[in-house]
Design a protein around this motif. Structure first.
Motif, PDB file in Angstrom:
ATOM      1  N   THR A  72      15.183  -7.638  52.125  1.00  0.00           N
ATOM      2  CA  THR A  72      15.091  -6.518  53.089  1.00  0.00           C
ATOM      3  C   THR A  72      15.517  -6.955  54.655  1.00  0.00           C
ATOM      4  OG1 THR A  72      13.590  -4.943  54.313  1.00  0.00           O
ATOM      5  CG2 THR A  72      12.537  -6.932  53.350  1.00  0.00           C
ATOM      6  N   GLY A  73      16.002  -5.966  55.364  1.00  0.00           N
ATOM      7  CA  GLY A  73      16.032  -6.216  56.864  1.00  0.00           C
ATOM      8  C   GLY A  73      14.858  -6.368  57.597  1.00  0.00           C
ATOM      9  N   ARG A  74      13.825  -5.650  56.953  1.00  0.00           N
ATOM     10  CA  ARG A  74      12.479  -5.383  57.771  1.00  0.00           C
ATOM     11  C   ARG A  74      11.887  -7.137  57.695  1.00  0.00           C
ATOM     12  NH1 ARG A  74       9.861  -0.678  58.298  1.00  0.00           N
ATOM     13  NH2 ARG A  74      10.613   1.201  57.161  1.00  0.00           N
ATOM     14  N   PRO A  75      10.977  -7.140  58.774  1.00  0.00           N
ATOM     15  CA  PRO A  75      10.082  -8.279  58.698  1.00  0.00           C
ATOM     16  C   PRO A  75       9.479  -8.393  57.491  1.00  0.00           C
ATOM     17  CG  PRO A  75      10.064  -7.078  60.910  1.00  0.00           C
ATOM     18  CD  PRO A  75      10.683  -6.425  59.866  1.00  0.00           C
ATOM     19  N   ALA A  76       9.328  -9.774  56.789  1.00  0.00           N
ATOM     20  CA  ALA A  76       8.740  -9.612  55.471  1.00  0.00           C
ATOM     21  C   ALA A  76       7.225  -9.182  55.528  1.00  0.00           C
ATOM     22  CB  ALA A  76       8.817 -11.394  55.144  1.00  0.00           C
ATOM     23  N   LEU A  94       5.724 -12.766  43.280  1.00  0.00           N
ATOM     24  CA  LEU A  94       6.816 -12.048  43.967  1.00  0.00           C
ATOM     25  C   LEU A  94       7.041 -12.709  45.234  1.00  0.00           C
ATOM     26  CD1 LEU A  94       8.243  -9.201  44.471  1.00  0.00           C
ATOM     27  CD2 LEU A  94       6.149  -8.650  45.687  1.00  0.00           C
ATOM     28  N   VAL A  95       8.250 -12.758  45.521  1.00  0.00           N
ATOM     29  CA  VAL A  95       8.873 -13.069  47.068  1.00  0.00           C
ATOM     30  C   VAL A  95       9.513 -11.939  47.770  1.00  0.00           C
ATOM     31  CG1 VAL A  95      10.936 -14.564  47.919  1.00  0.00           C
ATOM     32  CG2 VAL A  95       9.430 -15.554  45.697  1.00  0.00           C
ATOM     33  N   VAL A  96       9.159 -11.979  48.805  1.00  0.00           N
ATOM     34  CA  VAL A  96       9.779 -10.815  49.789  1.00  0.00           C
ATOM     35  C   VAL A  96      10.652 -11.672  50.880  1.00  0.00           C
ATOM     36  CG1 VAL A  96       9.394  -9.125  51.380  1.00  0.00           C
ATOM     37  CG2 VAL A  96       8.086  -9.290  49.535  1.00  0.00           C
ATOM     38  N   LEU A  97      11.931 -11.600  50.624  1.00  0.00           N
ATOM     39  CA  LEU A  97      12.801 -12.249  51.857  1.00  0.00           C
ATOM     40  C   LEU A  97      13.263 -11.217  52.639  1.00  0.00           C
ATOM     41  CD1 LEU A  97      15.249 -13.860  49.290  1.00  0.00           C
ATOM     42  CD2 LEU A  97      13.125 -14.910  50.250  1.00  0.00           C
ATOM     43  N   GLY A  98      12.445 -11.291  54.123  1.00  0.00           N
ATOM     44  CA  GLY A  98      12.750 -10.413  55.290  1.00  0.00           C
ATOM     45  C   GLY A  98      13.658 -11.049  56.188  1.00  0.00           C
ATOM     46  N   GLY A 110       0.250 -15.860  50.111  1.00  0.00           N
ATOM     47  CA  GLY A 110       0.140 -14.984  51.152  1.00  0.00           C
ATOM     48  C   GLY A 110       0.672 -15.254  52.360  1.00  0.00           C
ATOM     49  N   GLU A 111       1.506 -16.185  52.597  1.00  0.00           N
ATOM     50  CA  GLU A 111       2.095 -16.731  53.865  1.00  0.00           C
ATOM     51  C   GLU A 111       3.281 -16.358  54.052  1.00  0.00           C
ATOM     52  OE1 GLU A 111       1.405 -20.935  53.697  1.00  0.00           O
ATOM     53  OE2 GLU A 111      -0.969 -20.847  53.702  1.00  0.00           O
ATOM     54  N   VAL A 112       3.777 -16.164  55.276  1.00  0.00           N
ATOM     55  CA  VAL A 112       5.197 -16.086  55.835  1.00  0.00           C
ATOM     56  C   VAL A 112       5.758 -17.307  56.274  1.00  0.00           C
ATOM     57  CG1 VAL A 112       6.592 -14.750  57.108  1.00  0.00           C
ATOM     58  CG2 VAL A 112       4.952 -13.437  55.950  1.00  0.00           C
ATOM     59  N   ARG A 113       6.998 -17.414  55.992  1.00  0.00           N
ATOM     60  CA  ARG A 113       7.639 -18.756  56.644  1.00  0.00           C
ATOM     61  C   ARG A 113       8.916 -18.270  57.086  1.00  0.00           C
ATOM     62  NH1 ARG A 113       8.745 -22.839  52.099  1.00  0.00           N
ATOM     63  NH2 ARG A 113       8.766 -20.970  50.698  1.00  0.00           N
ATOM     64  N   ALA A 114       9.134 -18.791  58.513  1.00  0.00           N
ATOM     65  CA  ALA A 114      10.156 -18.051  59.301  1.00  0.00           C
ATOM     66  C   ALA A 114      11.057 -19.209  59.868  1.00  0.00           C
ATOM     67  CB  ALA A 114       9.695 -17.250  59.929  1.00  0.00           C
ATOM     68  N   ALA A 115      12.385 -18.882  60.190  1.00  0.00           N
ATOM     69  CA  ALA A 115      13.107 -19.654  60.850  1.00  0.00           C
ATOM     70  C   ALA A 115      13.066 -19.467  62.369  1.00  0.00           C
ATOM     71  CB  ALA A 115      14.837 -19.536  60.571  1.00  0.00           C
ATOM     72  N   PRO A 116      13.264 -20.338  63.414  1.00  0.00           N
ATOM     73  CA  PRO A 116      13.418 -19.861  64.707  1.00  0.00           C
ATOM     74  C   PRO A 116      14.092 -18.874  65.359  1.00  0.00           C
ATOM     75  CG  PRO A 116      13.665 -22.426  64.545  1.00  0.00           C
ATOM     76  CD  PRO A 116      13.839 -21.564  63.351  1.00  0.00           C
TER      77      PRO A 116
END
Length: 280
Positions: A72-76, A94-98, A110-116
């Motif tokens: 999705t284009g939304r934040p995960a 399940l994986v949500v790729l935001g 239950g954690e979100v990982r993100a690029a800068p």
């Protein structure tokens, strides 16, 4: 339920892919968009929620396939909340790729990982109100803050399509000045960093899981890169089924889809039928 209960793809490639998926579900990745595919499009994106049948269908299907991902284009984290995906039995992996893959939520942790964050987003966020004011008065047009991107919605405007058309040029110029791109959608223009798209996110997820077949379902122009990714996988020998959650607003996906369904209710029914058709 037998495979005969599933809607029949209209293309040879789609029929071959579905046959492979039914024969080898444990090596299949199922990836789906959120807005317009799992969740009905609504005037206020903050009110979007997954169709009541979507999460139970995914929960029934997930244990029978290699992986299930929401792209999705939304934040995960937002997609997880609006979808109601956390803590659902059956969706343990399940994986949500935001943000088109720039963020990743894993049900297992239950954690979100993100690029800068791209610095251009901060600059665009500051300049956007002035750009909209200079582009003319379009009552009802509003800005959605998406963290790693920013979007301008015209669905509430008196003439949504006219507002969309009038703003496309100025917003494209603004995005270009700051190294961003504009992603058009269903009465929305999203300004986001380049290199973030659902096709790239899908290909990386398929490589990660080692899937030998793939299903992708989407509804909007932002899903076209994912459709192209499935077509690339097909050329590399990986069967793929392209599903369009159809609407009157966007026709580009249905022209390339193997199977066109009428919105999130039919997508949820398809996923449920697929879960029943594949063996445990």
């Amino acid at each position: 339920m037998s495979s005969n209960s599933l809607p029949r793809p209209t293309t040879p490639a789609g029929r071959d892919a579905l046959a492979t998926i039914l024969a080898h579900p444990s090596t299949t990745t199922v990836a789906v968009d959120f807005d317009g595919t799992l969740a009905p499009i609504v005037a206020d994106p903050e009110q979007a929620r997954a169709h009541p049948g979507a999460v139970p269908a995914l929960a029934a299907l997930a244990p029978r396939v290699a992986s299930v991902a929401v792209i999705t284009g939304r934040p995960a984290g937002v997609a997880v909340r609006y979808g109601g995906f956390a803590g659902v039995p059956g969706l343990d992996h399940l994986v949500v790729l935001g943000h088109y893959g720039a963020e990743r939520w894993d049900a297992a942790t239950g954690e979100v990982r993100a690029a800068p964050e791209h610095p251009g987003v901060t600059a665009v966020r500051a300049e956007l109100p002035g750009v909209l004011e200079r582009a003319g008065a379009w009552p009802g047009t509003w800005i959605e803050e998406k963290g790693r991107a920013v979007a301008v919605h015209t669905r509430r405007a008196t003439d949504p399509q006219a507002a969309f058309d009038a703003l496309t040029g100025p917003l494209t110029d603004l995005a270009t000045r700051h190294g961003l791109v504009v992603e058009p959608g269903r009465m929305v223009l999203e300004l986001r960093p380049p290199g973030m798209d659902k096709g790239r996110a899908l290909l990386e997820h398929v490589r990660e899981t080692g899937a030998k077949a793939v299903v992708y379902a989407g509804d909007d122009l932002g899903d076209l890169p994912a459709f192209a990714a499935v077509e690339k996988l097909r050329a590399d020998g990986v069967p793929g089924l392209l599903v369009c959650s159809g609407s009157d607003e966007v026709q580009a996906l249905s022209a390339r889809a193997d199977l066109t369904l009428r919105g999130p209710a039919e997508v949820a029914a398809f996923l449920a039928a697929l879960a029943e058709a594949v063996p445990d």
